[in-house]
Design a protein around this motif. Structure first.
Motif, short mmCIF file in Angstrom:
data_model
loop_
_atom_site.label_atom_id
_atom_site.label_comp_id
_atom_site.label_asym_id
_atom_site.label_seq_id
_atom_site.Cartn_x
_atom_site.Cartn_y
_atom_site.Cartn_z
N SER A 1 0.82 -1.20 0.00
CA SER A 1 0.00 0.00 0.00
C SER A 1 0.87 1.27 0.00
CB SER A 1 -0.92 -0.02 1.22
OG SER A 1 -1.16 1.29 1.66
N GLU A 2 0.54 2.20 -0.89
CA GLU A 2 1.29 3.45 -1.00
C GLU A 2 1.26 4.23 0.31
OE1 GLU A 2 3.34 5.03 -3.01
OE2 GLU A 2 3.32 3.15 -4.14
N GLN A 3 0.09 4.24 0.94
CA GLN A 3 -0.09 5.03 2.17
C GLN A 3 0.77 4.53 3.32
OE1 GLN A 3 -4.48 4.85 2.21
NE2 GLN A 3 -4.32 6.90 3.05
N LEU A 4 1.16 3.26 3.24
CA LEU A 4 1.96 2.69 4.34
C LEU A 4 3.44 2.58 3.97
CD1 LEU A 4 -0.39 -0.16 5.62
CD2 LEU A 4 0.06 2.05 6.69
N ALA A 5 3.82 3.20 2.85
CA ALA A 5 5.20 3.05 2.37
C ALA A 5 6.21 3.58 3.39
CB ALA A 5 5.36 3.75 1.04
N GLU A 6 5.80 4.58 4.18
CA GLU A 6 6.72 5.21 5.13
C GLU A 6 6.66 4.60 6.53
OE1 GLU A 6 8.32 8.65 4.36
OE2 GLU A 6 8.19 7.51 2.49
N ALA A 7 5.72 3.73 6.74
CA ALA A 7 5.53 3.19 8.09
C ALA A 7 6.61 2.16 8.43
CB ALA A 7 4.14 2.55 8.20
N SER A 8 6.96 2.06 9.70
CA SER A 8 7.83 0.96 10.12
C SER A 8 6.94 -0.18 10.55
CB SER A 8 8.72 1.32 11.29
OG SER A 8 8.83 2.68 11.43
N VAL A 9 7.40 -1.38 10.25
CA VAL A 9 6.55 -2.55 10.46
C VAL A 9 7.19 -3.53 11.44
CG1 VAL A 9 5.38 -4.48 9.32
CG2 VAL A 9 5.65 -2.29 8.12
N LEU A 10 6.41 -3.98 12.41
CA LEU A 10 6.86 -5.03 13.32
C LEU A 10 5.91 -6.22 13.15
CD1 LEU A 10 8.63 -6.08 15.67
CD2 LEU A 10 7.08 -4.93 17.24
N ILE A 11 6.46 -7.35 12.70
CA ILE A 11 5.63 -8.54 12.56
C ILE A 11 5.78 -9.38 13.83
CG2 ILE A 11 5.12 -10.58 11.17
CD1 ILE A 11 6.49 -9.25 8.82
N LEU A 12 4.66 -9.69 14.46
CA LEU A 12 4.68 -10.42 15.72
C LEU A 12 4.15 -11.83 15.51
CD1 LEU A 12 3.15 -7.60 17.93
CD2 LEU A 12 5.53 -8.36 17.94
N PHE A 13 4.94 -12.81 15.92
CA PHE A 13 4.46 -14.19 15.91
C PHE A 13 4.10 -14.54 17.34
CE2 PHE A 13 7.46 -13.80 12.35
CZ PHE A 13 6.58 -14.07 11.33
N ASN A 14 2.81 -14.60 17.59
CA ASN A 14 2.32 -14.75 18.97
C ASN A 14 2.04 -16.22 19.31
OD1 ASN A 14 1.43 -13.75 21.49
ND2 ASN A 14 -0.70 -13.75 20.80
N LYS A 15 1.80 -16.46 20.58
CA LYS A 15 1.40 -17.75 21.12
C LYS A 15 2.53 -18.79 21.08
CE LYS A 15 -3.45 -16.95 20.09
NZ LYS A 15 -4.78 -17.53 19.94
N ILE A 16 3.76 -18.33 21.28
CA ILE A 16 4.85 -19.29 21.28
C ILE A 16 4.91 -20.10 22.57
CG2 ILE A 16 6.29 -18.00 19.63
CD1 ILE A 16 7.99 -17.16 22.11
N ASP A 17 3.96 -19.83 23.49
CA ASP A 17 3.89 -20.66 24.70
C ASP A 17 3.17 -21.97 24.41
OD1 ASP A 17 0.78 -19.99 25.88
OD2 ASP A 17 1.67 -18.61 24.46
N LEU A 18 2.45 -22.05 23.31
CA LEU A 18 1.71 -23.28 23.00
C LEU A 18 2.68 -24.34 22.47
CD1 LEU A 18 -1.52 -21.82 21.35
CD2 LEU A 18 -1.25 -22.80 23.64
N PRO A 19 2.46 -25.60 22.85
CA PRO A 19 3.44 -26.65 22.48
C PRO A 19 3.57 -26.84 20.97
CG PRO A 19 1.50 -27.59 23.58
CD PRO A 19 1.39 -26.10 23.71
N CYS A 20 2.52 -26.52 20.22
CA CYS A 20 2.54 -26.80 18.79
C CYS A 20 2.99 -25.61 17.96
CB CYS A 20 1.16 -27.23 18.35
SG CYS A 20 -0.08 -26.04 18.88
N TYR A 21 3.59 -24.59 18.60
CA TYR A 21 3.90 -23.39 17.81
C TYR A 21 5.01 -23.66 16.79
CZ TYR A 21 8.43 -21.91 19.71
OH TYR A 21 9.74 -21.81 20.03
N MET A 22 5.02 -22.88 15.72
CA MET A 22 6.07 -22.99 14.71
C MET A 22 7.19 -22.01 15.05
SD MET A 22 3.84 -23.11 11.25
CE MET A 22 5.20 -23.43 10.16
N THR A 23 8.42 -22.44 14.90
CA THR A 23 9.52 -21.52 15.19
C THR A 23 9.63 -20.51 14.05
OG1 THR A 23 11.13 -22.80 13.98
CG2 THR A 23 10.81 -23.39 16.28
N ILE A 24 10.36 -19.44 14.33
CA ILE A 24 10.49 -18.39 13.33
C ILE A 24 11.16 -18.94 12.07
CG2 ILE A 24 12.72 -17.30 13.85
CD1 ILE A 24 10.89 -14.66 14.09
N GLU A 25 12.05 -19.91 12.25
CA GLU A 25 12.72 -20.51 11.08
C GLU A 25 11.70 -21.25 10.20
OE1 GLU A 25 15.64 -19.77 10.17
OE2 GLU A 25 15.90 -18.59 11.99
N GLU A 26 10.80 -22.00 10.86
CA GLU A 26 9.78 -22.73 10.10
C GLU A 26 8.84 -21.77 9.38
OE1 GLU A 26 9.14 -26.79 12.72
OE2 GLU A 26 8.42 -24.90 13.57
#
Ligand SMILES: Nc1nc2c(ncn2[C@@H]2O[C@H](COP(=O)(O)OP(=O)(O)O)[C@@H](O)[C@H]2O)c(=O)[nH]1
Ligand SMILES: [Mg+2]
Length: 173
Positions: free
Chosen positions: A102-127
């Protein structure tokens, strides 16, 4: 203004409640039990005071079609995914690509959050990286993108989220 986007149930409301607690004076590192959350109807505004006031606007996943009407004064973007839900990850990835182009968000900084890593079945960031081809996404995007693995329930990584917000909003417009 910071936008918080992501599919329904990924933990956005819990995250803002946690961040609010973490940034408040009476929290001495102890987050306590996770507070209950109700599905967000429409949008939810929360102010966090982290050196300066940062307003976080949560937009529910079902509002996806009208997310763009809120891009206007967005300085930073938190995009949340549920690391324990591989089927939802691909759908979320499509939404993320839409945001990044999106053009309007071209200047925004973005943080991608992978939540719920406390659950046993979570995927690691590598996966996840190889599943959604994250390095390609980051390389092609105009925005500055950071990723973090967190647990809004346990509190893991939340201090880093707060630091990121502080950094991004230090010289905010
Ligand atoms: N196990 C676990 N559950 C979480 C976590 N974050 C949120 N939840 C739960 O996920 C459900 C949806 O959370 P909510 O914040 O309402 O999601 P939203 O729709 O994205 O706002 C609630 O039952 C939360 O307690 C987490 O890090 N780990
Ligand atoms: Mg919510």
């Amino acid at each position: 203004m910071c936008l918080l986007l992501g599919a329904a149930g990924v933990g956005k409301t819990l995250l803002v409640k946690r961040l609010q607690k973490l940034s408040s004076r009476d929290c001495k590192g102890d987050l306590g039990e996770p507070p209950p959350t109700l599905p967000t109807v429409g949008t939810n505004l929360t102010d966090i005071v982290a050196q300066r006031k940062i307003t976080i606007r949560e937009l529910g996943g079902c509002m996806g079609p009208i997310w763009s009407s809120y891009y206007g004064n967005c300085h930073s973007l938190l995009f949340m995914m549920d690391a324990s839900n591989p089927t939802q990850l691909s759908a979320s990835c499509v939404q993320l690509l839409g945001l990044l182009s999106s053009e309007q968000l071209a200047e925004a900084s973005v943080l991608i959050l992978f939540n719920k890593i406390d659950l046993p079945c979570y995927m690691t960031i590598e996966e996840i990286k190889s599943l959604i081809r994250l390095p390609d996404i980051i390389a092609c995007a105009k925005q500055n993108i950071t990723t973090l693995e967190i647990s809004a329930r346990k509190g893991t990584g939340l201090a880093k989220v707060l630091h990121w917000l502080q950094d991004e909003h230090r010289s905010s417009r």
